[in-house]
Design a protein around this motif. Structure first.
Motif, PDB file in Angstrom:
ATOM      1  N   LEU A 198       0.826  -1.205   0.000  1.00 15.83           N
ATOM      2  CA  LEU A 198       0.000   0.000   0.000  1.00 15.83           C
ATOM      3  C   LEU A 198       0.863   1.259   0.000  1.00 15.83           C
TER       4      LEU A 198
ATOM      5  N   ASN B  66       0.854   4.140  -2.785  1.00 14.05           N
ATOM      6  CA  ASN B  66       0.616   5.534  -2.398  1.00 14.05           C
ATOM      7  C   ASN B  66       1.749   6.449  -2.844  1.00 14.05           C
TER       8      ASN B  66
ATOM      9  N   GLY C  37      -0.345   7.771  -5.738  1.00 15.89           N
ATOM     10  CA  GLY C  37      -1.275   8.211  -4.701  1.00 15.89           C
ATOM     11  C   GLY C  37      -2.073   9.429  -5.111  1.00 15.89           C
TER      12      GLY C  37
ATOM     13  N   LEU D  39      -7.241   7.718   0.242  1.00 12.81           N
ATOM     14  CA  LEU D  39      -6.583   6.416   0.347  1.00 12.81           C
ATOM     15  C   LEU D  39      -5.123   6.519   0.757  1.00 12.81           C
TER      16      LEU D  39
ATOM     17  N   SER E 239      -3.932   8.467   3.202  1.00 11.49           N
ATOM     18  CA  SER E 239      -3.758   8.760   4.626  1.00 11.49           C
ATOM     19  C   SER E 239      -3.297   7.525   5.383  1.00 11.49           C
TER      20      SER E 239
ATOM     21  N   VAL F 263      -6.017   5.097   7.032  1.00 14.70           N
ATOM     22  CA  VAL F 263      -6.685   4.240   6.048  1.00 14.70           C
ATOM     23  C   VAL F 263      -5.749   3.133   5.592  1.00 14.70           C
ATOM     24  N   THR F 264      -4.479   3.470   5.387  1.00 15.97           N
ATOM     25  CA  THR F 264      -3.495   2.468   4.974  1.00 15.97           C
ATOM     26  C   THR F 264      -3.360   1.365   6.018  1.00 15.97           C
TER      27      THR F 264
ATOM     28  N   ILE G  78      -6.569  -0.849   6.101  1.00 15.33           N
ATOM     29  CA  ILE G  78      -6.630  -1.811   4.988  1.00 15.33           C
ATOM     30  C   ILE G  78      -5.635  -2.943   5.218  1.00 15.33           C
TER      31      ILE G  78
ATOM     32  N   LEU H 285      -7.563  -0.822  -5.509  1.00 13.94           N
ATOM     33  CA  LEU H 285      -7.050   0.451  -5.006  1.00 13.94           C
ATOM     34  C   LEU H 285      -6.220   1.171  -6.059  1.00 13.94           C
TER      35      LEU H 285
ATOM     36  N   LEU I 271      -8.528   2.734  -8.565  1.00 12.03           N
ATOM     37  CA  LEU I 271      -9.158   3.949  -8.027  1.00 12.03           C
ATOM     38  C   LEU I 271      -8.210   5.138  -8.120  1.00 12.03           C
ATOM     39  N   HIS I 272      -6.928   4.899  -7.816  1.00 13.48           N
ATOM     40  CA  HIS I 272      -5.939   5.972  -7.947  1.00 13.48           C
ATOM     41  C   HIS I 272      -5.823   6.422  -9.405  1.00 13.48           C
TER      42      HIS I 272
END
Length: 357
Positions: free
Chosen positions: A68, A72, A76, A81, A83, A86-87, A90, A109, A112-113
């Motif tokens: 993650l 990011n 990112g 997502l 922050s 949140v990381t 998950i 994810l 989404l990015h």
């Protein structure tokens, strides 16, 4: 002063000190200067055997957190997502999931990015992801998570570890998810360097042009092609050598793979312009290859420690075949046990041999 002959687990009283009697169980003991290293290895294996469930969850949490963090850092674009809470949340969820589902979460994810940049970027990323899932289900089930290990190891500056480890521990078909992982890493790298241009595509013509631009960005990336070819050759070489019936096959495989990967990448990247954002320096390649090789040697020692000096050969037959078998015993360290004898002084001031249960 005297001590009554002891049975294991029995304590005796006499003058004030502790005598320890060492007892070894039946088994093979390695008589060499590295005996303590083998003992440490056995302790680690025993600890893992006793607490495999908890250790497995911890490894999944750490791995998911690093994956993650890599996503990011490289892609990112969706603020919520990125922050840290949140990381961590998950990663906590991932630690109780199978590796296949963890890979699926990472794919969602990342998409989404990419959607924050452009629909075209997400679409270009979606195509290899779907292909990856279908091909992995056919050729290399269970190796899906390798896809995100590639960006993670690049983020940790030890990318050359992956083909060595896969060649030692995985089937040769694991090169398929590895190749998709390399493609995904360089796609993320290209998007991060051209995000502003890609985000401007709104009309159909512009979106089509950006789609072609992304494909050309991967196809014309010489570093991507060099690294992909070097990783595939290294993985196949390590896999072939470690399966040979020769002494120290695993160690030879790691050494050969490390040197081969180093030479291929060094000669390949030397022809790439330093202005290329994906270019690697020779110093990075050398240091990373050496560190990756050392880690692979440690892993090989923990997983596959055998005593080639005690290799035995056997031949036998049945009604249809003659069999010739090479048996190489694993290194085993005899477990140490200690019976303590308490030497104390009795109430009368005389040495005694009173047993204490």
């Amino acid at each position: 002063m005297w001590v009554t002959p002891a049975q294991p687990g029995v304590f005796f009283k006499t003058a004030g000190c502790i005598v320890t009697k060492k007892v070894r169980k039946a088994g093979f003991t390695v008589e060499s200067p590295i005996t303590s290293i083998y003992e440490f290895r056995e302790k680690m294996r025993q600890i893992y055997a006793r607490h495999s469930w908890g250790i497995g969850m911890l490894l999944k949490f750490v791995t998911a957190f690093l994956m993650l963090t890599t996503i990011n850092q490289m892609a990112g674009y969706m603020t919520i997502l990125v922050s840290l809470p949140v990381t961590i949340a998950i990663a906590v969820v991932c630690c109780v999931l199978p590796w296949g589902m963890i890979t699926g979460i990472m794919c969602v994810l990342l998409l989404l990015h990419f959607m924050e940049v452009s629909f075209i970027v997400a679409l270009v990323a979606l195509v290899p992801m779907i292909s990856m899932v279908l091909i992995n289900l056919i050729f290399s089930p269970g190796c899906q998570s390798v896809v995100f290990f590639v960006p993670m190891l690049f983020f940790l500056k030890i990318p050359f570890l992956l083909p060595l480890v896969l060649g030692l521990l995985a089937p040769v078909s694991s090169l398929v998810p590895m190749l998709f992982g390399i493609m995904l890493y360089y796609l993320m790298n290209y998007v991060s360097s051209t995000a502003g241009v890609l985000a401007d595509a709104t009309e159909a013509a512009g979106m089509s042009a950006r789609f072609i631009q992304l494909i050309d960005g991967l196809k014309n990336n010489r570093v991507f092609l060099i690294v992909a070819a070097a990783f595939i050759i290294t993985l196949v070489l390590v896999y072939v050598i470690r399966r040979l019936s020769i002494d120290y096959a695993w160690a030879i495989a790691v050494a050969a793979g490390m040197v081969t990967n180093l030479v291929l990448v060094i000669f390949g990247v030397s022809s790439v312009s330093e202005s290329d954002p994906s270019a690697m320096t020779a110093a990075f390649v050398i240091i990373s290859s050496i560190v990756s090789g050392l880690i692979a040697f440690v892993l090989q020692f923990m997983v596959f420690a055998v005593d080639y000096k005690r290799t035995d050969f056997a031949q036998f037959e049945d009604d249809e075949y003659y069999y010739s078998v090479k048996a190489v015993p694993k290194v085993r360290i005899a477990e140490k046990e200690y019976d303590k004898i308490n030497i104390l002084e009795d109430d009368t001031g005389k040495d005694g041999g009173e047993q204490m249960s």
